[in-house]
Design an enzyme around this catalytic site. Structure first.
Site, short mmCIF file in Angstrom:
data_model
loop_
_atom_site.label_atom_id
_atom_site.label_comp_id
_atom_site.label_asym_id
_atom_site.label_seq_id
_atom_site.Cartn_x
_atom_site.Cartn_y
_atom_site.Cartn_z
N ASP A 1 0.89 -1.18 0.01
CA ASP A 1 -0.04 -0.04 -0.07
C ASP A 1 0.69 1.43 0.06
O ASP A 1 1.99 1.12 0.57
CB ASP A 1 -0.82 -0.08 1.09
CG ASP A 1 -0.23 0.16 2.50
OD1 ASP A 1 0.63 -0.70 2.75
OD2 ASP A 1 -0.53 0.79 3.38
N ASP B 1 8.97 4.08 -1.10
CA ASP B 1 8.28 3.47 0.04
C ASP B 1 7.04 2.46 -0.25
O ASP B 1 5.98 3.39 -0.24
CB ASP B 1 7.92 4.81 1.12
CG ASP B 1 7.55 4.18 2.45
OD1 ASP B 1 7.42 3.05 2.63
OD2 ASP B 1 6.59 4.89 2.96
N GLU C 1 0.08 -0.72 5.78
CA GLU C 1 0.96 -0.24 6.70
C GLU C 1 1.07 1.28 6.91
O GLU C 1 1.21 2.05 8.08
CB GLU C 1 2.58 -0.41 6.09
CG GLU C 1 3.61 -0.35 7.34
CD GLU C 1 4.01 1.12 7.36
OE1 GLU C 1 4.68 1.48 8.03
OE2 GLU C 1 3.71 1.77 6.22
N GLU D 1 11.76 -1.03 4.67
CA GLU D 1 11.46 0.38 4.92
C GLU D 1 12.60 1.11 4.38
O GLU D 1 13.77 0.74 4.63
CB GLU D 1 10.98 0.63 6.32
CG GLU D 1 9.75 0.16 6.69
CD GLU D 1 8.46 0.87 6.00
OE1 GLU D 1 8.72 1.93 5.20
OE2 GLU D 1 7.61 0.58 6.29
#
Length: 377
Positions: free
Chosen positions: A76, A105, A135, A164
């Site tokens: 997402d 990201d 997330e 990340e």
């Protein structure tokens, strides 16, 4: 075994819009790639609006006894926002950078991890991908439900790498070995609406709320630790239902957030907020939501694998940090040691989000070193 180009896969993932909470087509792209590499892919969709529906994926490739190393990430993304040159969800390469929402990201990191495992001749042990579609939201139906799924089947990784974007000025300069906790809170002071010329016929809640805001802002939470910076409380919004110049409002509200280190728990801070606010105004309403607790991964094998890979591929010594925002490590730490490591984060969540093609390719090599070392641990 099929070999994966990390930049091509990242571009294909970016080109499928997946604003949080995400499900469906973007998971199809990843499913196809991992299935082709011998992973058994499990997908499940949970929840409903506003926090869902959310899709989760657990993909596992087991080759007999041995360590289990997992890779965690999210498909997402945040909304694109205004100001993009071109379609934010049409990936393109310009001046050596892959551009599109999720390039930084963190779709490129997921693609790099898939590319890494496509080149591993796995003879033993287990590799897994733990991928959520929530997330960037509240994670109500995201990674915590993946943990439930794993626990129900007695599956427990020995270590988890989270993709990340942790690097600051160059790839490999920063690894996250822990994260601060996050507590959101909302205050509402009730009053009686009335005309400003007749204050005795009204009850203005604004001064009472202002005193509470001042008291909470003045709290000294701590001085930090060797591993964490000091905790901080910040107000992010203040308001009343109307902005009319001649109207005393019937209520006033404020919203804030605390980023806290491991000297506190979320529940302890809620009690502190409640006691401080009610000492000034016992009628004030307080609503809270803990996004995650602070955590710290102690030194161990995972530290060594990541830092050794960075030394080998980047030729630098990374900083081991707990700064920045939260990640799904706040949940996954309940399973095993976790470390966050990925691309430079300068463009995350920004208009024109991008990642250097060379960094994506190097990240795939870094991840391969970590996975191979983990399987041999």
């Amino acid at each position: 075994m099929l070999l994966i180009d990390p930049v091509d896969l990242a571009a294909r993932l970016i080109s499928v819009p997946s604003v949080t909470p995400a499900s469906g087509p973007v998971f199809d792209v990843l499913d196809e790639a991992l299935s082709g590499l011998g992973f058994t892919v499990h997908r499940f969709i949970l929840g409903a609006a506003p926090d869902g529906p959310t899709e989760n994926m657990v993909a596992i490739r087991e080759r007999g006894p041995g360590p289990h190393i997992g890779f965690a990430g999210h498909l997402d993304v945040v909304p694109a926002g205004e100001g993009w040159t071109g379609d934010a969800f049409a990936a393109r390469i310009e001046d050596g950078r892959l551009i599109g929402r999720g390039a930084n990201d963190m779709k490129s990191a997921i693609a790099a991890a898939v590319a890494a495992v496509s080149e591993i001749d796995q003879q033993s042990g287990t590799l897994s991908f733990l991928i959520t579609g929530d997330e960037e939201g509240y994670a109500t139906f995201g990674t915590p439900r993946i943990i439930d799924w794993l626990n129900e089947r007695a599956i427990r990784p020995d270590m988890i790498l989270i993709g990340e974007p942790t690097s600051e000025t160059r790839l490999g300069d920063t690894v996250k070995i822990g994260r601060r906790g996050s507590l959101n809170f909302w205050l509402t002071a009730k009053g009686v609406q009335g005309h400003v010329a007749y204050p005795h016929k009204a009850d203005n809640p604004v001064p009472r709320l202002a005193r509470v805001v001042a008291a909470l802002s003045a709290l000294h939470l701590d001085d930090g630790t060797d591993a964490f910076p000091p905790s901080n409380l910040e107000f992010v919004a203040l308001g009343t239902p109307t902005a009319a110049s001649n109207l005393i409002p019937g209520e006033a509200s404020a919203q804030g957030n605390i980023r806290f280190n491991n000297l506190h728990t979320g529940d302890q801070l809620i009690r502190l907020l409640t006691d401080t606010a009610h000492a000034i105004d016992p009628t004030i309403e307080l609503r809270t939501r803990i996004s995650g607790e602070a955590f710290l991964t102690p030194p161990g094998k995972l530290y060594d694998l990541v830092t050794d890979a960075i030394r080998a591929e980047c030729g630098i010594e990374p900083e081991l940090s707990t700064g920045g925002g939260t990640s799904d490590g706040r949940f996954l730490i309940k399973l095993c040691p976790v470390v966050d490591f990925g691309l430079p984060n300068a463009t995350m969540h920004k208009v024109g989000e991008s990642a250097a093609v060379a960094d994506i390719e190097t990240l795939a090599r870094l991840y391969r070193r970590v996975f191979e070392g983990g399987l041999a641990a």
